[in-house]
Design an enzyme around this catalytic site. Sequence first.
Site, mmCIF file in Angstrom:
data_model
loop_
_atom_site.group_PDB
_atom_site.id
_atom_site.type_symbol
_atom_site.label_atom_id
_atom_site.label_comp_id
_atom_site.label_asym_id
_atom_site.label_seq_id
_atom_site.Cartn_x
_atom_site.Cartn_y
_atom_site.Cartn_z
ATOM 1 N N GLY A 28 0.847 -1.193 0.000
ATOM 2 C CA GLY A 28 0.000 0.000 0.000
ATOM 3 C C GLY A 28 0.875 1.231 0.000
ATOM 4 C CB CYS A 81 5.311 -4.139 0.128
ATOM 5 S SG CYS A 81 6.134 -2.613 -0.290
ATOM 6 C CE1 TYR A 82 1.190 1.010 5.585
ATOM 7 C CE2 TYR A 82 -0.600 -0.565 5.281
ATOM 8 C CZ TYR A 82 -0.086 0.571 5.899
ATOM 9 O OH TYR A 82 -0.834 1.242 6.828
ATOM 10 C CB SER A 85 -20.646 -14.951 -25.112
ATOM 11 O OG SER A 85 -20.955 -13.985 -26.074
ATOM 12 N N GLY A 118 -22.807 -10.628 -27.583
ATOM 13 C CA GLY A 118 -21.871 -11.326 -28.451
ATOM 14 C C GLY A 118 -20.438 -11.132 -27.963
ATOM 15 N N GLY A 119 -20.256 -10.264 -26.956
ATOM 16 C CA GLY A 119 -18.942 -10.074 -26.342
ATOM 17 C C GLY A 119 -18.641 -11.251 -25.417
ATOM 18 C CB VAL A 120 -15.477 -12.258 -23.673
ATOM 19 C CG1 VAL A 120 -14.964 -13.498 -22.986
ATOM 20 C CG2 VAL A 120 -14.601 -11.869 -24.832
ATOM 21 C CE LYS A 150 -12.770 -9.621 -21.223
ATOM 22 N NZ LYS A 150 -14.016 -8.834 -21.239
#
Length: 532
Positions: free
Chosen positions: A73, A100-101, A248, A243-245, A388
């Site tokens: 962060g 890290c943080y 669909s 019709g997009g991923v 995705k």
Amino acid sequence: MEFFLDKWSCAICHHQPLIMPEQIVILDFGSQYTQVIARRIRECSVYSTILRYDTPAAEIAKLNPKGIILSGGPASVYAPKAPHPDIAVFDLGVPVLGVCYGIQLMAHFLGGKVESGARREYGKGTLTVKDKTCPLFRKLPAKQQIWNSHADKITQLPKGFKAVAVSENSPFAAIEDRKRHFYGLQFHPEVVHTQHGRELISNFVHAICGCSKSWNMRKYVDQAVEEIRAQVGKEKVILGLSGGVDSSVAAALIHRAIGDQLTCIFVNNGLLRAREAEVVQEVFGRHFKIKLQYEDDSKQFLQLLKGITDPEKKRKIIGKAFIEVFQAATKRVGKAKFLAQGTLYPDVIESVPIAGNPAALIKSHHNVGGLPKGMKFKLVEPLKCLFKDEVRQLGLELGVPKEIVYRQPFPGPGLAVRILGEVTPARCEILRNADSIVVEEMKRSEWYYKVWQSFAVLLPVRSVGVMGDERTYDYTIALRVVESQDGMTADWVKLPYELLETISSRICNEVKGVNRVCFDISSKPPATIEWE
Ligand code: XMP
């Protein structure tokens, strides 16, 4: 058409699956890499959930996590409004890894000391492992390249801890309290520049937390199918298919769960690319045998766009018309209680509001505020815990064709943002023909799947040309081919000259109305990907 559907409603609530998989919880302290940690864990076939940094330990315990990771962060642990965890997370009896943080939080809350570093340690470093028996470094070499990004540093370890690795600038680059299963890394194991980062994360989730490799898409299908059935019962579900991923894959998944209780609505707004409507009907109607309500409203949309040249006006007109058409279509489906959406995990993760964090804006998804008036649906969002690329894997698992699973993004307002000036049926036809050639040649040369987007744009500029013995006075096509990770920034792709030549000469020869092709060599910023 995902633009309209995905942004209608807020899905932040209830994003935890009903059936609890074995998982690692990541507490997000505002690092730009938090989602990358989640991805890396899932690549180890282990489910991961990102929660706000201050989620009460009792809430975390309900998820029964096998381990907890405290993310990086931008803050300093001593800053006035520094994000702090519920310290009871250290009493849950599960392994904790601070990154890290996160390592500084561990040192601070468990009795060590953290001080502001005089200068920021940023970039590559070399890690030397001092204790090879530390399970984090199992089967890893003693020297490895790491990636740092921090200003504060630990100056005194808490009781029970010891340093297991050092770097040029830190004697506490990796620490452990093996008895209590607490581990800390001063660097970022999740980024690709950390040479053995994946193995480090794998060692944490498998060797230390004892997770099995049980998270995979086949299992996810079974789990999601059960959840959808439990949520929906015998009710009807409507889904706006673009019709997009995302829409669909959501359609294929929900259909697997509830069959004919699902009706998909596909709106042809007259701004689709060549064969788009046919492919959707072929794949979903005939192949998957999904109930598909095809709404051909192309004439209506194009009529509304007549004479409109302002890009924002075009978008507004299309958006409004789409909602009206979709609403009317849902009524024709009959009484449906649920609306399905292809919302993804990055849309529902709440960004952490920490000063200094550029990602600290509330996501626009949350600002849109519910469904359009008059639409009282409950939401089904079966992809909301997936990234995705996981949605793509899921699509393949469900038998969605590669052509759809790996489709390039296409804006909701369609060709209207790729025809500059007025959108007319004749211009749509020209652009469709030119775009088909771009897609065909990009696929033939195997560039199509390597780039983020590749498409044609129609410029309403006519110039003089010569064809045979005749002078022509025709339109110009701009070719836009970009590489990008997320569409936020982009660079133009250096396509081979031969490919550019083929595309250009085919468009000029085969597309009536075009006599000139230009290649867009602008990056984003300052240009955008779409021309509008
Ligand atoms: P720009 O043109 O802003 O585009 O650089 C960034 C990415 O977003 C896509 N895009 C849209 N996607 N509805 C969408 O679903 C839209 O209205 C829209 N406008 C732009 C664009 O194709 C690129 O991938």
